[in-house]
Design an enzyme around this catalytic site. Structure first.
Site, PDB file in Angstrom:
ATOM      1  N   ARG B 123      -6.570   5.306 -24.255  1.00 44.51           N
ATOM      2  CA  ARG B 123      -7.453   5.859 -23.208  1.00 44.51           C
ATOM      3  C   ARG B 123      -8.126   4.792 -22.356  1.00 44.51           C
ATOM      4  NH1 ARG B 123      -8.783   9.031 -27.712  1.00 44.51           N
ATOM      5  NH2 ARG B 123      -7.800  11.072 -27.669  1.00 44.51           N
ATOM      6  N   LYS B 144      -5.603   1.886  -7.805  1.00 44.24           N
ATOM      7  CA  LYS B 144      -4.625   2.964  -7.937  1.00 44.24           C
ATOM      8  C   LYS B 144      -3.449   2.473  -8.751  1.00 44.24           C
ATOM      9  CE  LYS B 144      -4.992   5.853  -3.825  1.00 44.24           C
ATOM     10  NZ  LYS B 144      -4.166   6.383  -2.712  1.00 44.24           N
ATOM     11  N   GLU B 186       2.421  -4.432   5.011  1.00 44.89           N
ATOM     12  CA  GLU B 186       1.095  -3.934   4.587  1.00 44.89           C
ATOM     13  C   GLU B 186      -0.021  -4.809   5.164  1.00 44.89           C
ATOM     14  OE1 GLU B 186       0.447  -1.084   2.864  1.00 44.89           O
ATOM     15  OE2 GLU B 186       2.085  -0.731   1.444  1.00 44.89           O
ATOM     16  N   LYS B 228      -8.819  -4.075   2.712  1.00 40.86           N
ATOM     17  CA  LYS B 228      -8.575  -3.004   1.750  1.00 40.86           C
ATOM     18  C   LYS B 228      -9.801  -2.813   0.854  1.00 40.86           C
ATOM     19  CE  LYS B 228      -5.689  -0.635  -1.352  1.00 40.86           C
ATOM     20  NZ  LYS B 228      -4.384  -0.436  -1.935  1.00 40.86           N
ATOM     21  N   GLU B 238     -10.777   8.133  -2.994  1.00 42.83           N
ATOM     22  CA  GLU B 238     -10.048   8.732  -1.877  1.00 42.83           C
ATOM     23  C   GLU B 238     -10.492  10.148  -1.565  1.00 42.83           C
ATOM     24  OE1 GLU B 238      -5.882   7.866  -1.810  1.00 42.83           O
ATOM     25  OE2 GLU B 238      -5.542   9.112  -0.050  1.00 42.83           O
ATOM     26  N   ARG B 242     -10.768   6.470   2.608  1.00 38.83           N
ATOM     27  CA  ARG B 242      -9.670   5.734   2.005  1.00 38.83           C
ATOM     28  C   ARG B 242      -8.307   6.199   2.495  1.00 38.83           C
ATOM     29  NH1 ARG B 242      -9.122   3.513  -4.184  1.00 38.83           N
ATOM     30  NH2 ARG B 242      -6.989   2.772  -3.972  1.00 38.83           N
ATOM     31  N   ASN B 246      -3.311   5.106   4.266  1.00 39.11           N
ATOM     32  CA  ASN B 246      -2.005   5.753   4.232  1.00 39.11           C
ATOM     33  C   ASN B 246      -1.296   5.769   5.577  1.00 39.11           C
ATOM     34  OD1 ASN B 246      -2.088   6.322   1.478  1.00 39.11           O
ATOM     35  ND2 ASN B 246      -3.352   8.131   1.841  1.00 39.11           N
ATOM     36  N   HIS B 249       2.412   6.135   5.674  1.00 41.33           N
ATOM     37  CA  HIS B 249       2.878   6.386   4.311  1.00 41.33           C
ATOM     38  C   HIS B 249       3.430   7.786   4.077  1.00 41.33           C
ATOM     39  CE1 HIS B 249       1.236   2.510   3.393  1.00 41.33           C
ATOM     40  NE2 HIS B 249       1.477   2.629   2.112  1.00 41.33           N
ATOM     41  N   HIS B 253       6.863   7.477   2.496  1.00 42.99           N
ATOM     42  CA  HIS B 253       7.214   7.923   1.147  1.00 42.99           C
ATOM     43  C   HIS B 253       8.409   8.859   1.175  1.00 42.99           C
ATOM     44  CE1 HIS B 253       3.030   6.979  -0.783  1.00 42.99           C
ATOM     45  NE2 HIS B 253       3.805   5.913  -0.677  1.00 42.99           N
ATOM     46  N   HIS B 266       9.500  -0.406   0.214  1.00 43.80           N
ATOM     47  CA  HIS B 266       8.276   0.296   0.593  1.00 43.80           C
ATOM     48  C   HIS B 266       7.766  -0.166   1.963  1.00 43.80           C
ATOM     49  CE1 HIS B 266       4.469   2.387   0.050  1.00 43.80           C
ATOM     50  NE2 HIS B 266       3.813   1.253   0.263  1.00 43.80           N
TER      51      HIS B 266
HETATM   52  N1  LIG Z   1      -1.270   0.714  -6.187  1.00 44.73           N
HETATM   53  C1  LIG Z   1      -1.314   0.616  -4.888  1.00 44.73           C
HETATM   54  O1  LIG Z   1      -2.373   0.747  -4.295  1.00 44.73           O
HETATM   55  C2  LIG Z   1      -0.053   0.323  -4.134  1.00 44.73           C
HETATM   56  C3  LIG Z   1      -0.117  -0.025  -2.793  1.00 44.73           C
HETATM   57  C4  LIG Z   1       1.058  -0.355  -2.155  1.00 44.73           C
HETATM   58  C5  LIG Z   1       2.245  -0.300  -2.829  1.00 44.73           C
HETATM   59  N2  LIG Z   1       2.283   0.060  -4.126  1.00 44.73           N
HETATM   60  C6  LIG Z   1       3.529   0.104  -4.860  1.00 44.73           C
HETATM   61  O2  LIG Z   1       4.038  -1.216  -4.941  1.00 44.73           O
HETATM   62  C7  LIG Z   1       5.450  -1.140  -5.108  1.00 44.73           C
HETATM   63  C8  LIG Z   1       6.109  -2.137  -4.230  1.00 44.73           C
HETATM   64  O3  LIG Z   1       5.637  -3.416  -4.562  1.00 44.73           O
HETATM   65  P1  LIG Z   1       6.500  -4.711  -4.299  1.00 44.73           P
HETATM   66  O4  LIG Z   1       7.005  -4.662  -2.939  1.00 44.73           O
HETATM   67  O5  LIG Z   1       5.690  -5.847  -4.733  1.00 44.73           O
HETATM   68  O6  LIG Z   1       7.761  -4.427  -5.217  1.00 44.73           O
HETATM   69  P2  LIG Z   1       8.351  -5.090  -6.532  1.00 44.73           P
HETATM   70  O7  LIG Z   1       7.320  -5.188  -7.569  1.00 44.73           O
HETATM   71  O8  LIG Z   1       9.547  -4.281  -6.860  1.00 44.73           O
HETATM   72  O9  LIG Z   1       8.782  -6.546  -6.082  1.00 44.73           O
HETATM   73  C9  LIG Z   1       9.795  -6.679  -5.143  1.00 44.73           C
HETATM   74  C10 LIG Z   1      10.973  -7.505  -5.674  1.00 44.73           C
HETATM   75  O10 LIG Z   1      10.609  -8.871  -5.696  1.00 44.73           O
HETATM   76  C11 LIG Z   1      10.816  -9.428  -6.983  1.00 44.73           C
HETATM   77  N3  LIG Z   1       9.790 -10.438  -7.143  1.00 44.73           N
HETATM   78  C12 LIG Z   1       8.485 -10.214  -7.352  1.00 44.73           C
HETATM   79  N4  LIG Z   1       7.833 -11.379  -7.281  1.00 44.73           N
HETATM   80  C13 LIG Z   1       8.747 -12.346  -7.048  1.00 44.73           C
HETATM   81  C14 LIG Z   1       8.660 -13.736  -6.859  1.00 44.73           C
HETATM   82  N5  LIG Z   1       7.478 -14.343  -6.855  1.00 44.73           N
HETATM   83  N6  LIG Z   1       9.806 -14.412  -6.668  1.00 44.73           N
HETATM   84  C15 LIG Z   1      10.977 -13.771  -6.628  1.00 44.73           C
HETATM   85  N7  LIG Z   1      11.118 -12.461  -6.759  1.00 44.73           N
HETATM   86  C16 LIG Z   1       9.999 -11.758  -6.971  1.00 44.73           C
HETATM   87  C17 LIG Z   1      10.724  -8.255  -7.903  1.00 44.73           C
HETATM   88  O11 LIG Z   1      11.412  -8.496  -9.101  1.00 44.73           O
HETATM   89  C18 LIG Z   1      11.396  -7.175  -7.075  1.00 44.73           C
HETATM   90  O12 LIG Z   1      12.780  -7.287  -7.174  1.00 44.73           O
HETATM   91  C19 LIG Z   1       5.834   0.298  -4.827  1.00 44.73           C
HETATM   92  O13 LIG Z   1       6.121   0.923  -6.045  1.00 44.73           O
HETATM   93  C20 LIG Z   1       4.591   0.891  -4.201  1.00 44.73           C
HETATM   94  O14 LIG Z   1       4.447   2.268  -4.475  1.00 44.73           O
HETATM   95  C21 LIG Z   1       1.154   0.364  -4.779  1.00 44.73           C
HETATM   96 ZN   LIG Z   2       1.748   1.002   0.819  1.00 40.74          ZN
END
Ligand SMILES: NC(=O)c1ccc[n+]([C@@H]2O[C@H](COP(=O)([O-])OP(=O)(O)OC[C@H]3O[C@@H](n4cnc5c(N)ncnc54)[C@H](O)[C@@H]3O)[C@@H](O)[C@H]2O)c1
Ligand SMILES: [Zn+2]
Ligand SMILES: NC(=O)c1ccc[n+]([C@@H]2O[C@H](COP(=O)([O-])OP(=O)(O)OC[C@H]3O[C@@H](n4cnc5c(N)ncnc54)[C@H](O)[C@@H]3O)[C@@H](O)[C@H]2O)c1
Ligand SMILES: [Zn+2]
Lengths: 367, 367
Positions: B123, B144, B186, B228, B238, B242, B246, B249, B253, B266
């Protein structure tokens, strides 16, 4: 009808306890100004659904709420990530949005499962508990919700307080007798940890409680909920005091786990656990009457207080090692000081537990 | 090294941004007085693990922390309940207790997954983010966390703020170029929703950002995080403001979903979404230059701003209907008013969206 307020600042909520409340669910929803534009998801199980689901659906629909329902299989096995995902599917397909309400109609299993759905669906929506077991007087207070991991119980969850609890005691009439007894174990626990007078009251009203006498039940459930509410208000996230609610649970959870969640009901397992805790306290110097009174109280309700001989000591200890009450590898136990008073002890050794297990195998069950 | 404080009352936390921070993870843990008695779980993916895992493990272990690591497959598909359960298994088998820390070492996928593990394990335990992508400057602020349901993205999650964010910008040097561009989407978004000057700065520093110039990155990431953080501080759960985060988005999405989370990153999907939002605003009367400037800024980073012709309009609309931004069945959209300023509009019709989709199919991609 009694109303009990659980005092948690901006997360405070009322528990309504009385007869015929399910048929009025719609007006309680209206009183709480829950959105009529968003579908309501009712989660229940296949024992409870044929008895009470229609009543709740109709009451809500007559007040202008749209409902979707998900009926899961009765039993602890439904507290799994697999069933959790299935409930999520119903929620998404039913078009639930961020203002939707998730209702738990059933016992602690449905409450914990639906509660974790409510906590996680779109990162949290409104949750309403409609408990239908005696045990759920415990599980519906405090906001702990969870599913099990195959390696350990309640491992995956959240703190998510309900908007309200609608406790219709008429539903308890259809409870199987074994469930009645098991549920009363948690009521007795509330006496044992907090209120000697209430423990006495439980003892003096054993037969009325077992006979499901309405007024006796409403009093006992209200008192049990209010003790739990006091403890939880003091320590919502279990940083200290709240741990006392775990009297009998460290061992109890291990028994449930090695029985594959089939041999013991939760209440039965913690009954043995409470007997063991009393025995450990006695072995540490408390008067033997503490153990004897505890056992007499529990067995008066037909609850088990001895360790079944076929259970393997190593297995029990192994299962306890996985339990989350082992803060930093030390054995934290709740031990009674006297009836109505417990302490949190953090230096119980595995050897002490082993001894209690062995001793409890030699005892005779009094029924 | 810069430190940015995210202001959320008792859940406030610092973001450390600079070079070489992973090698100092142990001393950051000590500064934050994280328990050395409880095992630390590091969650990462199979692209990041060979590059940076050892460094983090060693730094923590040199400071006296025990670690267990779970390496998941890289990619959005790891944000599933199945992988979530597997990480939980590692946590339980590794003996994590309530004082343990869960570390997310990686991009947004690992951050969201590990964050939901931290939110739900027993939890809720302590969470530390170590972002290794540019996109994660966004995902690591705001608390989030979520996994996907096969019917919709981020449907199952929680709000769970980290204890700290250790953002080592040296790790960004190994990021594939396509990920660099997508992550910068972003950053640009943060300019577009909040700060025209920062949007201009992004445009003026496009090539330095794409070349991963260290100082430029630290400035841009700090600024992006701080925008942010301001929005999130105002509205942690949100309920209102907040939602402006989006921008792009709702459509984005949907594009990710119908592409099976494989066709678009993304950042690419929301880039098209931001172009569409600008177009809808123009169709509602805004000056066409708003759309043109948005597209110029995004395409300067090599980001897509047109709708690929092979995508089926009905499928896009269908996927949007499942999206959680449809509060009570109405279409809520974030639309730009000017560069650096947006509004939350709740009466966008499906027809307006269809028109934007069709128009964006006719546009030419500028790169
Ligand atoms: N929680 C939130 O507020 C929020 C906001 C925006 C996006 N997201 C989420 O984030 C995700 C996308 O994040 P992302 O773009 O970082 O994707 P990711 O975590 O998949 O990373 C992208 C790619 O880069 C590789 N990688 C990561 N760091 C690396 C590095 N330093 N060197 C080489 N390769 C590396 C990863 O293995 C992957 O293949 C989505 O699932 C999205 O929904 C969440
Ligand atoms: Zn995003
Ligand atoms: N969240 C908490 O704080 C908390 C506290 C204590 C226990 N629990 C959990 O609660 C669960 C046990 O709860 P429970 O004992 O209510 O179990 P349960 O929900 O499985 O209900 C017991 C049985 O009674 C049936 N039933 C329920 N209501 C009925 C009715 N009115 N008439 C006929 N049959 C009915 C159910 O279908 C089931 O077969 C455990 O999973 C335990 O971990 C949670
Ligand atoms: Zn219990």
């Amino acid at each position: 009808m009694r109303t009990l307020q659980v005092d948690l600042g901006e997360r405070s909520y009322p528990i309504y306890i009385g007869g015929g409340l399910l048929a009025k669910a719609g007006s309680y929803f209206e009183d709480h100004q829950l959105s009529k534009k968003s579908p309501v998801l009712i989660v229940t199980d296949d024992h409870v659904a044929p008895l009470y689901l229609k009543q709740v659906e109709e009451s809500l629909e007559n007040s202008g709420y749209r409902t979707v329902s998900k009926v899961v299989k009765a039993g602890e096995k439904s507290k799994s990530l697999g069933v959790f995902e299935a409930v999520m599917t119903t929620a998404i397909e039913g078009g639930l949005d961020r203002r939707s309400v998730v209702v738990a109609l059933g016992g602690g299993v449905v409450g914990d499962l639906a509660g974790f759905v409510a906590a996680s669906y779109m990162r949290g929506v409104t949750f309403v508990q409609m408990p239908t077991t005696i045990l759920a007087h415990d599980s519906s207070v405090g906001g702990k919700v969870a599913v099990n991991h195959h390696l350990a119980k309640n491992m995956i969850g959240a703190f998510h307080q309900p908007e309200m609890v609608l406790y219709d005691v008429e539903t308890l009439q259809s409870l199987p007798e074994r469930e009645v007894r098991a549920g009363l174990a948690e009521m007795v626990k509330h006496g044992l940890i907090w209120d000697a007078e209430f423990a006495d009251w439980c003892r003096d009203h054993t037969s009325k409680l077992l006979a499901l006498d309405a007024d006796t039940l409403v009093y006992g459930l209200t008192k049990g909920c209010s003790i739990k509410a006091q403890v939880v208000s003091d320590d919502e996230r279990e940083l200290g005091l709240r741990a006392i609610l775990n009297l009998g649970h460290t061992l109890g959870h291990a028994l449930e786990a090695i029985g594959g969640y089939g041999e013991f009901l939760h209440g039965e397992a913690i009954s043995i656990g409470m007997a063991a805790a009393a025995l450990i306290a006695v072995n540490r110097g408390a008067d033997r009457s503490l153990y004897e009174e505890t056992v007499a109280l529990l067995s008066g309700f037909g609850l088990p207080t001895v360790m079944p001989k076929h259970l393997d000591e190593e297995q029990i200890i192994g299962a306890m090692m996985h339990d989350k009450k082992f803060k930093e590898q030390k054995l934290v136990f709740i031990l009674p000081l006297s009836i109505g008073k417990v302490e949190i002890v953090s230096d119980v050794t595995v050897e002490e537990v082993r001894r209690a297990i062995r001793d409890l195998k030699e005892e005779e069950q009094h029924v």
